[in-house]
Design a protein around this motif. Structure first.
Motif, short mmCIF file in Angstrom:
data_model
loop_
_atom_site.label_atom_id
_atom_site.label_comp_id
_atom_site.label_asym_id
_atom_site.label_seq_id
_atom_site.Cartn_x
_atom_site.Cartn_y
_atom_site.Cartn_z
N LEU A 52 8.86 1.12 12.98
CA LEU A 52 8.44 1.46 11.62
C LEU A 52 7.96 0.22 10.86
CD1 LEU A 52 11.31 3.95 10.72
CD2 LEU A 52 8.86 4.53 10.83
N ALA A 53 8.69 -0.88 11.00
CA ALA A 53 8.30 -2.12 10.32
C ALA A 53 6.94 -2.60 10.81
CB ALA A 53 9.36 -3.19 10.52
N GLY A 56 4.12 -0.85 9.26
CA GLY A 56 3.92 -1.04 7.84
C GLY A 56 4.87 -0.27 6.95
N ASP A 57 5.83 0.48 7.54
CA ASP A 57 6.76 1.27 6.75
C ASP A 57 8.10 0.54 6.67
OD1 ASP A 57 8.10 3.19 5.35
OD2 ASP A 57 7.57 4.85 6.67
N PHE A 58 8.11 -0.58 5.95
CA PHE A 58 9.33 -1.38 5.88
C PHE A 58 10.45 -0.64 5.15
CE2 PHE A 58 12.07 -4.37 3.57
CZ PHE A 58 12.57 -5.10 4.64
N ASP A 59 10.12 0.12 4.12
CA ASP A 59 11.15 0.82 3.36
C ASP A 59 11.92 1.81 4.24
OD1 ASP A 59 10.48 -0.56 1.11
OD2 ASP A 59 9.21 1.04 0.26
N GLN A 60 11.19 2.54 5.09
CA GLN A 60 11.87 3.48 5.98
C GLN A 60 12.70 2.75 7.02
OE1 GLN A 60 11.92 6.76 5.45
NE2 GLN A 60 13.35 7.01 7.17
N ALA A 109 7.15 -6.80 10.01
CA ALA A 109 6.20 -6.15 9.10
C ALA A 109 5.06 -7.09 8.73
CB ALA A 109 6.93 -5.67 7.84
#
Length: 455
Positions: A52-53, A56-60, A109
């Protein structure tokens, strides 16, 4: 000294961890060293977080890390109880490691990809978290658990994701770090699955490598026995999830266990056997949920009887058929074929040959197209995908009258792609479509083991 290894399902929650700690307490006089896997599912979550990181989805990704932290904290709160200072020490160390995960994820990320080195670093922390948790919660039984970072003990080469131990240096570290703690009647607790290369990088030993870690530590420390605690009553005549009639095996040889592990038995990691064989250390496979069961003892010789021991199923296989008239009476043709496999780093499980053809099974199906292209430059190539291997393993298994015939007869109307008989007599393997594998397994077990003498 003994080594006790717990798999992820044996430490998955407070109930299971409490049970595992009871097992250690019962064996405290044997001077145990404890190896623990990550809590069940955590390694997969860490792999997902890295993916995920990188996307680009660091928050998830960070949300996954938070859930992992909360899960470990919840078990700690339940088992450690109201020992405030002690609990705070545990929480501080736990949060230090989860903070490190977040730092690595930020780096992933930033560059937008997960290198093998970064992946090893992040998934190893799952084992660190579980071993920290286990060492602290052992105090509930007044056991002096001491957390030992596996990176400070196990020295490996630089092959990320599939590292091999450097035993001389590992042995030196074990004597320096583990032996003094054992002599003080402390119980060292280590995470499985990882170590450190000579260059200082975190490395992993491959998925399922916590068993391997137990064997490495056992060999390095001169253990009397290596105990692998899992969720079944030892090694079985077949996977009980597929064949409910499967029964435990009391004793088995290293060679038989290694064959079963290689061909899909899930109780042991295939590499586990080697360090134990080299050091002459018996391995015992036991059930955390049924600790009174005798389990399976694995030794150099095994039991004295001949005949079948167990069936194993290996899925996700492809069969590569290579045919060429150039093979007829030619020298070096087989070497040319296997040089292609070596160049693409594809291991072969089974091989059959005739005057003009060679058939092999492989499990690296991601490299089939490249193999086909190279082999097609000098031969005709046919690929059968979605195949499986059923391996019948035992001592002189084919030498026992009617065993082979009963195996084949049980597969009436099931298509067979390939047969292979090991020259050692340990293994009789059948390759068949994966869609028919479970039915074939049940039939073979009924035809061989439910009519055979008790093992």
């Amino acid at each position: 000294m003994i080594v006790i290894k717990f798999g992820g399902t044996s430490v998955m929650d407070a109930k299971q961890m409490r049970r595992a700690i009871e097992i250690v307490a019962d064996r405290r006089e044997s001077r145990p060293v404890v190896i623990v896997s990550a809590l069940a599912g955590v390694t997969n979550q860490l792999v997902d977080a890295a993916r995920l990181a990188a996307g680009g989805d660091f928050d998830q990704a960070q949300a996954l890390v938070s859930s992992i932290q909360q899960r470990h904290e919840a078990i700690g709160f339940e088992l450690i109880g109201q020992k405030t200072d002690f609990l705070e020490s545990f929480l501080a160390l736990l949060r230090k490691h989860t903070s490190q995960i977040s730092d690595i994820l930020r780096g992933i990320a930033l560059v937008g990809e997960v290198s093998l080195r970064a992946n090893d670093k992040i998934v190893a922390i799952g084992e660190k978290l579980s071993s920290v948790l286990f060492s602290y919660t052992m105090r509930m039984k007044t056991l002096t658990g001491v957390h030992i970072d596996s990176e400070n003990v196990i020295v490996t080469d630089d092959r990320f994701g599939e590292a091999s131990p450097l035993m001389d240096q590992t042995r030196t570290n074990a004597r320096a770090l583990l032996t003094p703690e054992i002599e003080r009647r402390h119980i060292p607790v280590m995470g499985g699955f990882f170590g450190r290369s000579r260059s200082g990088a975190t490395t992993t030993l491959g998925r399922g490598g916590s068993d391997y870690t137990a064997a490495i530590v056992g060999a390095a420390g001169g253990a009397e026995e290596i105990q692998i605690w899992t969720d079944v009553d030892g090694m079985m005549t077949c996977d009980p999830r597929l064949v409910p009639e499967a029964r435990p095996i009391g004793e088995i040889s290293y060679r038989e266990a290694a064959e079963l592990a290689w061909f899909g038995a899930k109780v042991l990691h295939p590499k586990t056997i080697a360090p134990a064989v080299d050091a002459g250390i018996p391995i015992r496979v036991l059930n955390t949920r049924n600790p009174s069961a005798p389990g399976t003892r694995i030794t150099a010789e095994g039991s004295s009887g001949k005949g079948p021991r167990a069936l194993a199923l290996k899925r996700g296989i492809a069969v590569v058929h290579v045919t060429s008239n150039q093979m007829l009476g030619a020298h070096g043709f087989l070497a040319r074929i296997f040089e292609v496999f070596a160049r693409h780093e594809v291991s072969v499980d089974l091989v059959t040959t005739s005057e003009i053809s060679v058939s092999v099974t492989i499990d690296r199906t991601d490299r089939i197209d490249a193999l086909r292209n190279d082999l097609a430059s000098f031969s005709n190539v046919e690929i059968e995908r979605d195949q499986a291997i059923i391996a019948l393993v035992g001592r002189d298994v084919i030498g026992q009258r009617s065993i082979g015939a009963r195996a084949i007869e049980s597969l009436e109307e099931i298509p067979i792609s390939m047969l292979s008989i090991g020259s050692s007599g340990l293994n009789f393997s059948i390759v068949l479509p994966e869609s028919s594998a479970e039915e074939a397994l049940r039939r073979m077990h009924a035809g061989i083991f439910e009519e055979a003498r008790a093992l």
